[in-house]
Design a protein around this motif. Structure first.
Motif, mmCIF file in Angstrom:
data_model
loop_
_atom_site.group_PDB
_atom_site.id
_atom_site.type_symbol
_atom_site.label_atom_id
_atom_site.label_comp_id
_atom_site.label_asym_id
_atom_site.label_seq_id
_atom_site.Cartn_x
_atom_site.Cartn_y
_atom_site.Cartn_z
ATOM 1 N N SER A 1 0.782 -1.242 0.000
ATOM 2 C CA SER A 1 0.000 0.000 0.000
ATOM 3 C C SER A 1 0.811 1.289 0.000
ATOM 4 O O SER A 1 0.242 2.358 -0.188
ATOM 5 N N ASP A 2 2.095 1.226 0.201
ATOM 6 C CA ASP A 2 2.901 2.443 0.207
ATOM 7 C C ASP A 2 3.651 2.569 -1.115
ATOM 8 O O ASP A 2 4.323 1.626 -1.533
ATOM 9 N N SER B 1 6.392 3.985 -1.875
ATOM 10 C CA SER B 1 7.831 3.736 -1.740
ATOM 11 C C SER B 1 8.123 2.242 -1.704
ATOM 12 O O SER B 1 9.119 1.786 -2.281
ATOM 13 N N ARG B 2 7.267 1.463 -1.039
ATOM 14 C CA ARG B 2 7.482 0.010 -1.018
ATOM 15 C C ARG B 2 7.305 -0.577 -2.414
ATOM 16 O O ARG B 2 8.043 -1.482 -2.814
ATOM 17 N N THR C 1 14.237 5.629 6.497
ATOM 18 C CA THR C 1 12.932 5.399 5.868
ATOM 19 C C THR C 1 12.987 4.175 4.970
ATOM 20 O O THR C 1 12.096 3.315 5.009
ATOM 21 N N HIS D 1 10.923 0.569 5.372
ATOM 22 C CA HIS D 1 10.131 -0.081 4.318
ATOM 23 C C HIS D 1 10.655 -1.482 4.028
ATOM 24 O O HIS D 1 9.875 -2.423 3.835
ATOM 25 N N THR E 1 -6.841 5.468 6.049
ATOM 26 C CA THR E 1 -5.791 4.519 5.699
ATOM 27 C C THR E 1 -5.994 3.309 6.582
ATOM 28 O O THR E 1 -6.457 3.407 7.716
#
Length: 132
Positions: A29-30, A32-33, A60, A64, A124
């Motif tokens: 869901s992120d 960046s991931r 950060t 992740h 979220t």
């Protein structure tokens, strides 16, 4: 009485499967991931390489990566003082990403416009929100 409890067993297993799927998708869901996962499709990378590629703080990126490792999506090995990360199941991940791209193509902007989880959504989902 045994028959009633036997009927509930498949429903409980189905619910467990759905909960696991919700947790998996929460791992995705992120943005960046997702970028990390996409970057790792090209092969192994050190944390420093991912930091440079993403332009994010090392802490950060490490956070992740820990999430992705806890989800079983990546694993790491030590190389000197560095950790080198790779996908645990690259073919399966590529299948999921391709299916997601196909579904997004079919639904257009609908998912980004969702009032709850869309780009401007009001909520979220956290891991504690997923039923056990």
């Amino acid at each position: 009485m045994q028959r009633a409890s036997a009927n509930r067993l498949p429903a409980a297993r189905a619910q467990e499967g759905l909960s696991a799927a919700a947790c998996l998708f929460h791992g995705f869901s992120d943005p960046s991931r997702l970028v990390i996962l996409q970057h790792l499709t090209s092969g192994e990378h050190r944390v420093v390489d991912l930091v440079e590629h993403l332009g994010l703080a090392q802490s950060t990126v490490s956070k992740h990566l820990a999430c992705l490792r806890d989800c079983g999506l990546v694993c790491s090995r030590a190389e000197g003082r560095a950790s080198v990360f790779r996908l645990t199941h690259p073919e399966a991940l590529l299948d999921v990403l391709a299916a997601a791209e196909r579904l997004l193509g079919l639904t257009g902007d609908a998912v980004t416009l969702c009032p709850t989880f869309g780009v401007n959504g009001t909520a979220t989902l956290s891991a504690t929100d997923v039923p056990a």
